[in-house]
Design an enzyme around this catalytic site. Structure first.
Site, PDB file in Angstrom:
ATOM      1  N   HIS A 308      -4.872-102.097  30.720  1.00 40.81           N
ATOM      2  CA  HIS A 308      -4.845-101.961  29.257  1.00 40.81           C
ATOM      3  C   HIS A 308      -3.516-102.337  28.633  1.00 40.81           C
ATOM      4  O   HIS A 308      -3.318-102.118  27.443  1.00 40.81           O
ATOM      5  CB  HIS A 308      -5.174-100.524  28.838  1.00 40.81           C
ATOM      6  CG  HIS A 308      -6.552-100.091  29.192  1.00 40.81           C
ATOM      7  ND1 HIS A 308      -7.625-100.181  28.319  1.00 40.81           N
ATOM      8  CD2 HIS A 308      -7.049 -99.576  30.329  1.00 40.81           C
ATOM      9  CE1 HIS A 308      -8.716 -99.725  28.906  1.00 40.81           C
ATOM     10  NE2 HIS A 308      -8.392 -99.351  30.133  1.00 40.81           N
ATOM     11  N   LYS A 494      -3.122 -96.156  13.533  1.00 42.57           N
ATOM     12  CA  LYS A 494      -3.048 -96.301  14.987  1.00 42.57           C
ATOM     13  C   LYS A 494      -1.812 -95.545  15.449  1.00 42.57           C
ATOM     14  O   LYS A 494      -1.012 -95.104  14.618  1.00 42.57           O
ATOM     15  CB  LYS A 494      -2.949 -97.776  15.389  1.00 42.57           C
ATOM     16  CG  LYS A 494      -1.875 -98.552  14.615  1.00 42.57           C
ATOM     17  CD  LYS A 494      -1.846-100.030  14.982  1.00 42.57           C
ATOM     18  CE  LYS A 494      -2.961-100.833  14.333  1.00 42.57           C
ATOM     19  NZ  LYS A 494      -3.958-101.333  15.261  1.00 42.57           N
ATOM     20  N   ARG A 495      -1.659 -95.384  16.779  1.00 48.71           N
ATOM     21  CA  ARG A 495      -0.430 -94.742  17.263  1.00 48.71           C
ATOM     22  C   ARG A 495       0.795 -95.485  16.732  1.00 48.71           C
ATOM     23  O   ARG A 495       0.745 -96.701  16.520  1.00 48.71           O
ATOM     24  CB  ARG A 495      -0.426 -94.739  18.794  1.00 48.71           C
ATOM     25  CG  ARG A 495      -1.345 -93.685  19.390  1.00 48.71           C
ATOM     26  CD  ARG A 495      -0.948 -92.308  18.962  1.00 48.71           C
ATOM     27  NE  ARG A 495       0.236 -91.887  19.654  1.00 48.71           N
ATOM     28  CZ  ARG A 495       0.253 -90.987  20.642  1.00 48.71           C
ATOM     29  NH1 ARG A 495      -0.861 -90.387  20.994  1.00 48.71           N
ATOM     30  NH2 ARG A 495       1.372 -90.669  21.248  1.00 48.71           N
ATOM     31  N   LYS A 500       3.518-102.265  17.462  1.00 51.56           N
ATOM     32  CA  LYS A 500       2.444-102.328  16.466  1.00 51.56           C
ATOM     33  C   LYS A 500       2.996-102.606  15.068  1.00 51.56           C
ATOM     34  O   LYS A 500       2.251-102.851  14.130  1.00 51.56           O
ATOM     35  CB  LYS A 500       1.637-101.036  16.483  1.00 51.56           C
ATOM     36  CG  LYS A 500       0.877-100.808  17.794  1.00 51.56           C
ATOM     37  CD  LYS A 500       0.164 -99.452  17.792  1.00 51.56           C
ATOM     38  CE  LYS A 500      -0.440 -99.070  19.130  1.00 51.56           C
ATOM     39  NZ  LYS A 500      -1.721 -99.751  19.399  1.00 51.56           N
ATOM     40  N   THR A 602      -9.062-101.575  19.104  1.00 52.55           N
ATOM     41  CA  THR A 602     -10.473-101.278  18.880  1.00 52.55           C
ATOM     42  C   THR A 602     -10.671-100.792  17.447  1.00 52.55           C
ATOM     43  O   THR A 602     -11.765-100.919  16.895  1.00 52.55           O
ATOM     44  CB  THR A 602     -10.977-100.207  19.867  1.00 52.55           C
ATOM     45  OG1 THR A 602      -9.997 -99.173  19.971  1.00 52.55           O
ATOM     46  CG2 THR A 602     -11.234-100.802  21.232  1.00 52.55           C
ATOM     47  N   LYS A 606     -13.597-101.389  14.298  1.00 51.04           N
ATOM     48  CA  LYS A 606     -14.205-100.352  13.449  1.00 51.04           C
ATOM     49  C   LYS A 606     -14.085-100.740  11.985  1.00 51.04           C
ATOM     50  O   LYS A 606     -15.023-100.560  11.199  1.00 51.04           O
ATOM     51  CB  LYS A 606     -13.556 -98.988  13.729  1.00 51.04           C
ATOM     52  CG  LYS A 606     -13.844 -98.491  15.153  1.00 51.04           C
ATOM     53  CD  LYS A 606     -12.910 -97.368  15.617  1.00 51.04           C
ATOM     54  CE  LYS A 606     -12.992 -97.235  17.135  1.00 51.04           C
ATOM     55  NZ  LYS A 606     -11.893 -96.442  17.715  1.00 51.04           N
TER      56      LYS A 606
HETATM   57  C1  26Q Z   1       1.839 -93.284  31.026  1.00 51.63           C
HETATM   58  C2  26Q Z   1       2.806 -92.631  31.793  1.00 51.63           C
HETATM   59  C3  26Q Z   1       3.237 -91.366  31.440  1.00 51.63           C
HETATM   60  C4  26Q Z   1       2.693 -90.746  30.328  1.00 51.63           C
HETATM   61  C5  26Q Z   1       1.731 -91.389  29.569  1.00 51.63           C
HETATM   62  C6  26Q Z   1       1.311 -92.665  29.903  1.00 51.63           C
HETATM   63  C7  26Q Z   1       0.292 -93.369  29.086  1.00 51.63           C
HETATM   64  C8  26Q Z   1      -0.665 -92.667  28.372  1.00 51.63           C
HETATM   65  C9  26Q Z   1      -1.593 -93.331  27.583  1.00 51.63           C
HETATM   66  C10 26Q Z   1       0.305 -94.746  28.993  1.00 51.63           C
HETATM   67  C11 26Q Z   1      -0.626 -95.398  28.195  1.00 51.63           C
HETATM   68  C12 26Q Z   1      -1.587 -94.708  27.479  1.00 51.63           C
HETATM   69  C13 26Q Z   1      -2.553 -95.344  26.608  1.00 51.63           C
HETATM   70  C14 26Q Z   1      -2.675 -96.649  26.458  1.00 51.63           C
HETATM   71  C15 26Q Z   1      -3.627 -97.228  25.488  1.00 51.63           C
HETATM   72  O1  26Q Z   1      -4.245 -96.526  24.707  1.00 51.63           O
HETATM   73  N1  26Q Z   1      -3.798 -98.554  25.490  1.00 51.63           N
HETATM   74  C16 26Q Z   1      -4.709 -99.208  24.547  1.00 51.63           C
HETATM   75  O2  26Q Z   1      -5.969 -99.343  25.171  1.00 51.63           O
HETATM   76  C17 26Q Z   1      -6.935 -99.826  24.255  1.00 51.63           C
HETATM   77  C18 26Q Z   1      -8.271 -99.865  24.984  1.00 51.63           C
HETATM   78  O3  26Q Z   1      -8.305-100.903  25.885  1.00 51.63           O
HETATM   79  C19 26Q Z   1      -6.548-101.203  23.725  1.00 51.63           C
HETATM   80  O4  26Q Z   1      -7.478-101.566  22.737  1.00 51.63           O
HETATM   81  C20 26Q Z   1      -5.141-101.180  23.137  1.00 51.63           C
HETATM   82  O5  26Q Z   1      -4.743-102.481  22.786  1.00 51.63           O
HETATM   83  C21 26Q Z   1      -4.177-100.567  24.133  1.00 51.63           C
HETATM   84  O6  26Q Z   1      -2.894-100.419  23.547  1.00 51.63           O
END
Ligand code: 26Q
Length: 761
Positions: A308, A494-495, A500, A602, A606
């Site tokens: 991702h 978004k986050r 972003k 995503t 929406k």
């Molecule tokens: C990693 C290590 C330690 C703590 C937290 C994390 C961590 C947690 C969540 C790393 C990444 C995430 C989330 C990533 C994420 O949401 N990525 C998004 O995934 C979507 C679905 O595929 C995409 O549409 C987005 O582009 C992408 O940013």
């Protein structure tokens, strides 16, 4: 299921509920939900036919009651019953979200579960039952984000069943805990199939201590890596899931594991659950007496990995000292896999020097993505451009040796939640022309194209107006901020992340403001700029960006020059339920990540489905969205990946800042005292743009580079909104071109191309 009887029971519950305060709503919610649970008779799942197991650290389910009632076909009846007894038909809006995820990746998992059950395949989710979900966001006086714990279980958890008899013991080198499953039904639309979401809760084992493994969700914060507790979480749920999946197989097929992969496919949602691979290998070796090679081959036939992100700082690597301290056997297996890989590479003719780029053991760290790519049968990216980048850079070497491992499956969203549930009027309008079939098959949307007449456009405009009014009311109720629904709604939710580029957005609004102060922009159509999103608690710059936007809002919203023409709202505590109000109310969807950074997005889908135009860069799924909906119906600007790659090495934003006085004035507000900066966080942002930092060059995300192109594009959009009907036509063109962006299509592709599961609807 006897719907009539269930509805009579619900009627009885509502009738007997006396207190109409918030306690009353919570008890109604619990009683009705439990009654539904009785009716669906959710007893457990089998493994007779091929099953896919989706392992994810995050499931961002949102509010469950509405979607479950909808799937069971009793949402409207239940609302009528509520009204009949004097309740607000939307009273469950006070019930909390299941916010066991951060953002895109967690919400994607939730959409996939909905789609799997609806298209009728065995697709179960496995994750962690965090005691506290994603924090709740509040703004303090100065506009800074503060975090409050999300104690969601105070509302009860009527949709879960605790399965005491299926708990697992999870052993670390220094401690052990129990993993107790809480199973939730995943009800397919039309209630044909019920799958399961199994969330593991950690509890002390007999005589053991409570490690608090399932207490908190880790925020999406790459600076926060290397935490032992995070590794424990990963192993905890991965191991519990693998063990429970294997047990179910043995129960139905005996302990001949040679057929395991014919019945079970495991999808790893990013690298977070990759430790499941070494767990399965260890179980096969230690508990079934298999050889390492047999175990590794078996794992290779059932594991698959979805990537991702391409951001280097988000690629997980575990320090061998840390890993060896709590999971020494896993470290040993990883080393064995690394040696096996090296042998394969040398057989394939890769020289010693070239092999470093593949090594699973990267000096003193275990590289999780490489472990996954090596073992897994399939690896996929989540949009065409993202998969292209994986092919050309991140995994390029691998594909020479293992061609065919990588494939693209573009993300999708469930139209049940993201249209039918959140925008029933637009759903109804479309259904009035082509029927309701698109609730199960979104590709049918295209059939409406020849039926878009003037009447449809009128009705579309009315629906959009109504959604904007409702959002305005909601924001007024929640935050006491008044916005005008007759203005253009331009929404960026978004986050909060540097890549972003929420900064680019607020810079452009400050630019408009200064132009107005200088007497310009006479024809500008009044616009409400809406922001929403959380910053990871430890992500300093993201928090500074929030504060900056809130301060800019304070300045601009209170100046008579911009009053009535520019308005900025940062909605507090953006979450799934808030999203359900925001997407339908948008005229413009802001998707402005630096080209090459957003894997897919995503939210962009929406917005599209709900009839907004995209104001965006050629990044992630924006590219496919614009391809389907027509570039002329969207607002695309800025550098694409080719350009970014060309300029990256020599990029210097300073000449830009000096040459463009207006840009300089805008960026200067970070450091010239326009806003108070007692903690120096705005100054730090300024430094990041102009001087860089120890870990990056100035303006790492090309905000200043894309600034002018963004302004130009945004002004063009603004002008176009003056012609109401042509603009509405663009919006409609987006909505009706969204057919491919259903998660039903995405899950079908996973089933077909990865899992080898046939979908027969
Ligand atoms: C990693 C290590 C330690 C703590 C937290 C994390 C961590 C947690 C969540 C790393 C990444 C995430 C989330 C990533 C994420 O949401 N990525 C998004 O995934 C979507 C679905 O595929 C995409 O549409 C987005 O582009 C992408 O940013």
């Amino acid at each position: 299921m006897n719907k009539e009887k269930l509805l009579r029971d619900i009627d009885e519950i509502v009738q007997s509920q006396k207190g109409k305060d918030s306690d009353g709503i919570v008890s109604l919610y619990n009683e009705i939900s439990k009654k539904c649970m009785e009716y669906i008779n959710f007893t457990g799942i089998g493994n007779e036919t091929k099953t896919a197991h989706y392992l994810s650290m995050e499931f961002l389910m949102g509010r469950m009651i509405d979607s479950n009632l909808m799937a069971m076909g009793i949402l409207e009846d239940t609302r009528r019953i509520l009204e009949k007894h004097g309740w607000d038909r939307r009273c469950f809006e006070d019930i909390d979200d299941y916010a066991l995820g951060n953002g895109g990746l967690g919400r994607l998992a939730a959409c996939f579960l909905d789609s799997g059950a609806t298209i009728g395949i065995n697709l179960h989710g496995y994750g962690i039952r965090y005691k506290y979900g994603l924090f709740k966001q509040v703004f303090s006086e100065d506009g800074a984000q503060k975090e409050k714990e999300d104690d969601w279980q105070v509302f009860g958890d009527p949709w879960s069943v605790r399965r005491e008899d299926e708990k697992e013991e999870i052993v670390f080198a220094d401690a052990s805990v129990m993993a107790v499953p809480y199973d939730m039904p995943v009800i397919g639309f039309g209630n044909k199939k019920i799958n399961m979401l199994r969330l593991w809760q950690s509890e002390p084992s007999a005589g053991g201590t409570d490690l608090g493994i399932s207490d908190f969700l880790y925020p999406d914060d790459s600076t926060d890596q290397g935490k032992t507790l995070r590794l424990r979480q990963q192993y905890f749920f991965a191991a519990a899931s693998i063990r429970s999946i294997m047990k179910k197989y043995m129960k139905e097929h005996g302990d001949d594991v040679s057929c395991f992969s014919e019945f079970n496919q495991i999808q790893l949602n990013d690298t977070h659950p990759v430790i499941a691979i070494t767990e399965m290998i260890l179980v096969l070796m230690k508990e079934y007496g298999k050889t390492f090679d047999f175990a590794a081959r078996t794992a290779g036939r059932c594991f698959n990995y979805t990537n991702h992100t391409v951001m280097p700082e988000a690629l997980e690597k575990w320090d061998t000292v840390l890993l060896g301290g709590i999971l020494p056997e896993h470290l040993a297996i990883a080393r064995k896999l690394d040696r096996r890989l090296c042998r394969e590479l040398s057989r394939a003719g890769e020289k010693r020097k070239a092999r470093v780029n593949y090594r699973i053991m990267e000096r003193d760290r275990l590289h999780m993505a490489r472990l996954a790519v090596y073992v897994c049968g399939h690896v996929n990216g989540v949009s065409e451009i993202h998969t292209g980048i994986l092919r050309d850079s991140l995994f390029r070497d691998w594909l020479k040796i293992y061609p065919g491992k990588l494939l693209n499956i573009t993300n999708g969203i469930t139209q049940r939640r993201w249209l039918d549930l959140c925008n029933p009027e637009l759903f109804g309008l479309i259904a009035s022309r082509i029927g309701e079939g698109f609730v199960r098959d979104l590709s049918l949307l295209k059939n409406i194209r020849p039926m878009i007449d003037e009447g449809f456009i009128d009705d579309f405009i009315k629906v959009k107006q109504a959604r904007k009014r409702e959002l305005a009311e909601y924001i007024a109720k929640k935050q006491g901020i008044v916005i005008d629904p007759s203005t253009v709604f331009d929404i960026h939710i978004k986050r909060i992340h540097e890549y972003k580029r929420q900064l680019l957005n607020i810079f452009s609004i400050l630019y408009l403001y200064f132009e107005m102060k200088d007497g310009g922009l006479k024809d500008f159509r009044p616009t409400t700029f809406i922001f929403g999103g959380k910053a990871a608690a430890g992500y300093k710059r993201a928090k500074a960006i929030i504060k900056y936007i809130n301060m800019a809002a304070g300045l601009i919203n209170n100046d008579p020059v911009s009053n009535g023409r520019l308005r900025i709202v940062f909605v507090e505590n953006y979450n799934v339920s808030y999203a359900e109000k925001l997407f339908p109310a948008a005229d413009a969807s802001v998707q402005i990540s630096t080209a090459g950074t957003e894997a897919s997005g995503t939210g962009n889908m929406k917005f599209m489905l709900n009839g907004a135009v995209t104001l965006g860069t050629m990044d992630g799924a924006n590219i496919e969205i614009v391809e389907r909906a027509g570039r002329e119906n969207n607002y695309i600007f800025g550098a694409d990946t080719d350009e970014i790659n060309r300029i990256r090495e020599s990029y210097d934003p300073l000449p830009l800042l000096l040459a463009d006085k207006k840009l300089g004035r805008v960026v200067g507000t970070l450091s010239d005292g326009t806003f108070e900066d007692d903690d120096g966080s705005l100054g730090e942002l300024y430094g990041a743009l102009t001087e860089g930092a120890s870990w990056h060059r100035p303006d790492h995300y090309f905000v200043l580079h894309d600034f002018r192109a963004f302004i130009e594009c945004r002004l063009r959009l603004n002008m176009d909104t003056a012609d109401e009907r042509p603009f509405a036509r663009k919006c409609i063109n987006n909505s009706i071109s969204a057919g491919e962006f259903s998660s039903d299509r995405a899950v079908r592709q996973y089933a077909d191309k990865i899992w080898g599961i046939t979908v027969n609807e």
